[in-house]
Design an enzyme around this catalytic site. Structure first.
Site, mmCIF file in Angstrom:
data_model
loop_
_atom_site.group_PDB
_atom_site.id
_atom_site.type_symbol
_atom_site.label_atom_id
_atom_site.label_comp_id
_atom_site.label_asym_id
_atom_site.label_seq_id
_atom_site.Cartn_x
_atom_site.Cartn_y
_atom_site.Cartn_z
ATOM 1 N N TRP A 143 0.821 -1.223 0.000
ATOM 2 C CA TRP A 143 0.000 0.000 0.000
ATOM 3 C C TRP A 143 0.849 1.265 0.000
ATOM 4 C CZ3 TRP A 143 -4.141 -1.600 4.251
ATOM 5 C CH2 TRP A 143 -4.980 -2.584 3.707
ATOM 6 N N HIS A 169 13.217 -2.655 -0.992
ATOM 7 C CA HIS A 169 12.372 -2.175 -2.100
ATOM 8 C C HIS A 169 13.120 -1.066 -2.853
ATOM 9 C CE1 HIS A 169 9.119 -0.242 -4.257
ATOM 10 N NE2 HIS A 169 8.452 -1.369 -4.116
ATOM 11 N N GLU A 192 11.756 -7.364 -8.813
ATOM 12 C CA GLU A 192 11.057 -6.168 -9.268
ATOM 13 C C GLU A 192 12.008 -5.305 -10.089
ATOM 14 O OE1 GLU A 192 7.502 -5.089 -6.655
ATOM 15 O OE2 GLU A 192 9.236 -4.303 -5.622
HETATM 16 P P1 PGA Z 1 3.511 -1.200 -8.819
HETATM 17 O O1 PGA Z 1 4.424 -1.303 -7.506
HETATM 18 O O2 PGA Z 1 2.687 -2.451 -8.873
HETATM 19 O O3 PGA Z 1 2.676 0.028 -8.590
HETATM 20 O O4 PGA Z 1 4.427 -1.080 -9.974
HETATM 21 C C1 PGA Z 1 5.068 -2.510 -7.195
HETATM 22 C C2 PGA Z 1 6.009 -2.261 -6.058
HETATM 23 O O5 PGA Z 1 6.545 -1.162 -5.977
HETATM 24 O O6 PGA Z 1 6.227 -3.146 -5.215
#
Ligand code: PGA
Length: 262
Positions: free
Chosen positions: A13, A97, A169
């Site tokens: 979130w 992250h 990611e």
């Molecule tokens: P997003 O974010 O799905 O809005 O690209 C993913 C994240 O930052 O973990």
């Protein structure tokens, strides 16, 4: 073939929702998402809302994750929150992250210490890794993945690696990135294989097989299936789409269908 690993759908979130708003949104999700362990649905609520939502959730339906914390357990660190202070609320914690790495300059060393702190406190770290657009352009994706993985897991023993989740990611695919573009499932399949091989290299084949690998970056209810169908992808980390009830519930449904069908 059925995967030996569980499926995870994690909502990030980010810095959205007051405690009251989080509680209201959660009450809507509670009515729509069935309780169950596959997929395991995890909500990374903002720190300020963790206590409120932890009193409200049914843990058979949702688990909670911290979005961030400081790696020391207590002490004179004004403004920080330790994982030992919030471990009563959460079972998981995001670590590394890209928004923390690149906006808040978190170092590889900080990240390794946070992974260790989470494990020390009985919380499952979700170690986020991924190359930048520039690294990708320069053909350095595999090197960036190995570097972040090896340094992030620096303090993790063979006994503890099965308590860690990896979230791949690519920075260029995350919606907070100015020129974000969704990754193709073929790119993710390749990266997932690189991660699995790196884990095997560090921990040995059998142990590496137990580690879940998730994908995150601009996942929507339209694109979720394409990623979840990849054999080695064990779930998703979702930012933007997790703030929209209809989209998030549809993604959980998709995960349930795809991963339980196998
Ligand atoms: P997003 O974010 O799905 O809005 O690209 C993913 C994240 O930052 O973990």
């Amino acid at each position: 073939m059925t995967s030996p690993r569980k499926t995870y759908i994690i909502a990030n979130w980010k810095m959205n929702f007051t405690p009251g708003e989080a509680s209201l949104y959660l009450s809507r999700l509670m009515k729509r998402i069935p309780a169950g362990r596959n997929p395991q649905v995890v909500l990374a609520a903002p720190t300020v809302a963790l206590q409120t939502v932890s009193l409200q959730i049914d843990r058979r339906q949702f688990k909670l994750a911290a979005q961030n914390f400081y790696w020391r357990d207590y002490g004179a660190f004004t403004g920080e929150t330790s994982i030992s202070q919030i471990r009563g609320f959460v079972d998981y914690a995001l670590v590394g992250h890209s928004e923390r790495r690149y906006i808040f300059n978190e170092s590889q060393e900080d990240i390794a210490k946070k992974v260790a702190a989470a494990l020390r406190n009985g919380v499952t770290p979700v170690l986020c890794i991924g190359e930048t657009a520039l690294e990708r352009k320069d053909g350095e994706t595999a090197a960036a993945i190995y570097n972040q993985l090896a340094s992030g897991l620096h303090e993790v023993s063979k006994e503890d690696i099965s308590k860690v989740i990896i979230a791949y990611e690519p920075v260029w695919a995350i919606s907070s990135n100015k020129n974000a573009k969704p990754a193709k499932p073929a790119d993710i399949e390749k990266a997932q294989m690189v991660i699995r091989q790196d884990l095997q290299h560090i921990y040995g084949k059998a142990i590496a097989e137990a580690v879940p690998i998730l994908y995150g970056g601009s996942v929507s209810s339209d694109t979720a299936a394409g990623y979840l169908e990849i054999e080695g992808i064990d779930g998703l980390l979702i930012g933007g789409a997790s703030l929209i009830g209809d989209s998030f519930c549809a993604i959980v449904e998709t995960a349930k269908r795809i991963k339980n069908e196998r």
